[in-house]
Design an enzyme around this catalytic site. Sequence first.
Site, PDB file in Angstrom:
ATOM      1  N   GLY A 303       0.813  -1.205   0.000  1.00 57.27           N
ATOM      2  CA  GLY A 303       0.000   0.000   0.000  1.00 57.27           C
ATOM      3  C   GLY A 303       0.845   1.253   0.000  1.00 57.27           C
ATOM      4  O   GLY A 303       2.030   1.241   0.360  1.00 57.27           O
ATOM      5  N   GLN A 304       0.203   2.351  -0.401  1.00 57.34           N
ATOM      6  CA  GLN A 304       0.874   3.646  -0.488  1.00 57.34           C
ATOM      7  C   GLN A 304       0.222   4.617   0.474  1.00 57.34           C
ATOM      8  O   GLN A 304      -1.006   4.700   0.537  1.00 57.34           O
ATOM      9  CB  GLN A 304       0.770   4.184  -1.918  1.00 57.34           C
ATOM     10  CG  GLN A 304       1.418   5.534  -2.127  1.00 57.34           C
ATOM     11  CD  GLN A 304       2.935   5.450  -2.242  1.00 57.34           C
ATOM     12  OE1 GLN A 304       3.462   4.468  -2.751  1.00 57.34           O
ATOM     13  NE2 GLN A 304       3.630   6.458  -1.752  1.00 57.34           N
ATOM     14  N   GLY A 305       1.009   5.353   1.257  1.00 57.04           N
ATOM     15  CA  GLY A 305       0.493   6.356   2.174  1.00 57.04           C
ATOM     16  C   GLY A 305       1.088   7.710   1.888  1.00 57.04           C
ATOM     17  O   GLY A 305       1.894   7.877   0.957  1.00 57.04           O
ATOM     18  N   GLY A 308       4.915   7.438   2.868  1.00 54.37           N
ATOM     19  CA  GLY A 308       5.765   6.364   2.395  1.00 54.37           C
ATOM     20  C   GLY A 308       4.976   5.206   1.827  1.00 54.37           C
ATOM     21  O   GLY A 308       3.744   5.205   1.799  1.00 54.37           O
ATOM     22  N   VAL A 310       4.488   0.896   1.841  1.00 56.14           N
ATOM     23  CA  VAL A 310       4.655  -0.278   2.693  1.00 56.14           C
ATOM     24  C   VAL A 310       4.842  -1.510   1.815  1.00 56.14           C
ATOM     25  O   VAL A 310       4.058  -1.744   0.886  1.00 56.14           O
ATOM     26  CB  VAL A 310       3.442  -0.471   3.627  1.00 56.14           C
ATOM     27  CG1 VAL A 310       3.662  -1.685   4.532  1.00 56.14           C
ATOM     28  CG2 VAL A 310       3.224   0.777   4.471  1.00 56.14           C
ATOM     29  N   LYS A 324       7.927  -0.119   5.994  1.00 62.64           N
ATOM     30  CA  LYS A 324       7.433   1.181   5.541  1.00 62.64           C
ATOM     31  C   LYS A 324       8.633   2.041   5.157  1.00 62.64           C
ATOM     32  O   LYS A 324       9.404   2.477   6.004  1.00 62.64           O
ATOM     33  CB  LYS A 324       6.630   1.851   6.658  1.00 62.64           C
ATOM     34  CG  LYS A 324       6.023   3.189   6.272  1.00 62.64           C
ATOM     35  CD  LYS A 324       5.208   3.756   7.433  1.00 62.64           C
ATOM     36  CE  LYS A 324       4.568   5.086   7.084  1.00 62.64           C
ATOM     37  NZ  LYS A 324       3.789   5.632   8.237  1.00 62.64           N
ATOM     38  N   ASP A 421      -3.604   9.945  16.716  1.00 62.14           N
ATOM     39  CA  ASP A 421      -4.125   9.536  15.410  1.00 62.14           C
ATOM     40  C   ASP A 421      -4.805   8.176  15.498  1.00 62.14           C
ATOM     41  O   ASP A 421      -4.571   7.293  14.670  1.00 62.14           O
ATOM     42  CB  ASP A 421      -2.997   9.517  14.369  1.00 62.14           C
ATOM     43  CG  ASP A 421      -3.526   9.660  12.943  1.00 62.14           C
ATOM     44  OD1 ASP A 421      -4.697  10.071  12.785  1.00 62.14           O
ATOM     45  OD2 ASP A 421      -2.784   9.363  11.997  1.00 62.14           O
TER      46      ASP A 421
END
Length: 608
Positions: A303-305, A308, A310, A324, A421
Amino acid sequence: MQLTLIISSFCFILLAFCSKVIAETPYTCKEFKCGHHGPAIKFPFSLKGNLPDPHCEYPGFLVSCNEKHQPILELPIPVKLPIKSIDYKTQKIQLYDPESCLLVKLLKVLNKSISPFHYSKDQMTDITLYNCPSGERKLTYPIPCFSGPGYQIYSVPSFEGIEALPLMSCTKMYNLSSVPFGSYNLPQILFLEWSEPNCGPCEVQGQKCGLKNNGTKSIEIECVRMKKEGAKTKLVATGSTLGSFSLILLAAATYRVYSSDRKEKENQLKIERFLDDYRALKPSRYSYADIKRITNDFKDNLGQGAYGTVYKGKLSSECFVAVKVLNSTKGNGEEFVNEVGTMGHIHHVNVVRLVGFCADGFRRALVYDFLPNGSLQDFISSANNNNSFLGWEKLQDIALGIAKGIEYLHQGCDQRILHFDIKPHNVLLDHNFTPKISDFGLAKLCSKDQSIVSMTTARGTMGYIAPEVFSRNFGNVSYKSDVYSYGMVLLEMVGGRKNIGSSTENTNEVYYPEWIYNLLEEGEDLRIHVGEEGDAKIAKRLAIVGLWCIQWHPVDRPSMKGVVQMLEGGESLTMPPNPFASQGPTGISAIAPGRNLNLQLEAIAELE
């Protein structure tokens, strides 16, 4: 008389055999401890003040015991530090400073020889010292022993970007190269290694290490294979065939001693396994080449955040990790420092484990345990979706696990950790759907007796941020801000996104709680999917606890300990006060029309 002769003969044979075994047993050095709970001290280390033993004294490995029964490593420098642990297989030793002044003590001797020991290369880094006015926490790593009236000295890893530093209020002092990581970070631990004597292979094979007994003053070493206990037991078993009642008693007594010894060895093995696991919990430092090898050149993208990407990685055939890799073009390193500095000392079943990290130049990465079931968000998008819905009992277990994890962060650590968060995306699920709180990039640390946290900008994800984080009109920012975020997660678990009765996309999070409150206040069903008897009670309990947590004023919210008690309790819960002053999708002002929300703080964008 004959029986006595048989017993005497048996004892004589046994004595002769034992004498032969003793005669054939190689000479080994004794182990010792300074206290009941200290590490075992053995070759090549020797105890200062004991009578000299030519077979067990290796130059430079002298240990003394102080008045507190702590083992002290006698280094060729004026710094005397207690020993925390010794790993004889990898030939590493951990020292610590109970006064938390390690950096101050090492400054004068960093470049001096500490032979036969050397600093662990993977624990060395470059830092910069800053002088800041006292009264407000400015940077991550304070150095108390360097501070005085009106000022506080802080250390900052040299890879930190200049935009992260409070240059307007702090003054740069000087740079320090090749400084041990633990000397400026808590806990105050110094890692040392030794190359000679090389006893690691002996320890790995389960053998003891010692000096060769060749009649000279040589310091050559040898591995000593210890005799196994099985031979003595077999001898006792053979003697029992003599049929004598006395021999039966002797065999029984011997067997009892053997069983007790075996049980003790099993207990020792359990302790050793625990210590190995405990050592494994400490985050390791990896190079960028290690990260590429672990991720198979970043082959499996999970996945993309915003900060960064992962990747799935593998440390061994049975140990998978999530790596990550942080974007070098975004952020100023604060998220990385927060994550490593915070999670490196957290060990809880409901908090994701930081396996290691990479800080190789401008390349930074975080290595976590791989959790195969992804995030909680994947399973609560709709309670009516049977393909992803976990069931109400499982959701209740997950809610309780998250609450216990946050309670641990608030009360279980040396310093209180505020996450800032908490949201479904940051709750990961292992193969048993045990929840693990993750992503500590926005976290802040404070003392347990500190009720107010100083913040210059809002932080968190829209829809989960507590009102006081936006405006101090609602109160001061504290650990109760995490309680609010947790309450929003609970309400989302109860209804899923499809049950939110608002057409305005950016106000969904605000009006769904009010909708739930009105249903409960009027005694109506929650209009959610209920499969079995008792599910409705679980859903109602989760909803009421969630509404208690999202009270607008922090003082009206329970602590996380109180939340755990409410979730675990069997008694019915009372409805909380109504925090909603009016109805209608007109924004935050409709929720509290009599209050002027001063939104002068910059909201941090959602981090997914």
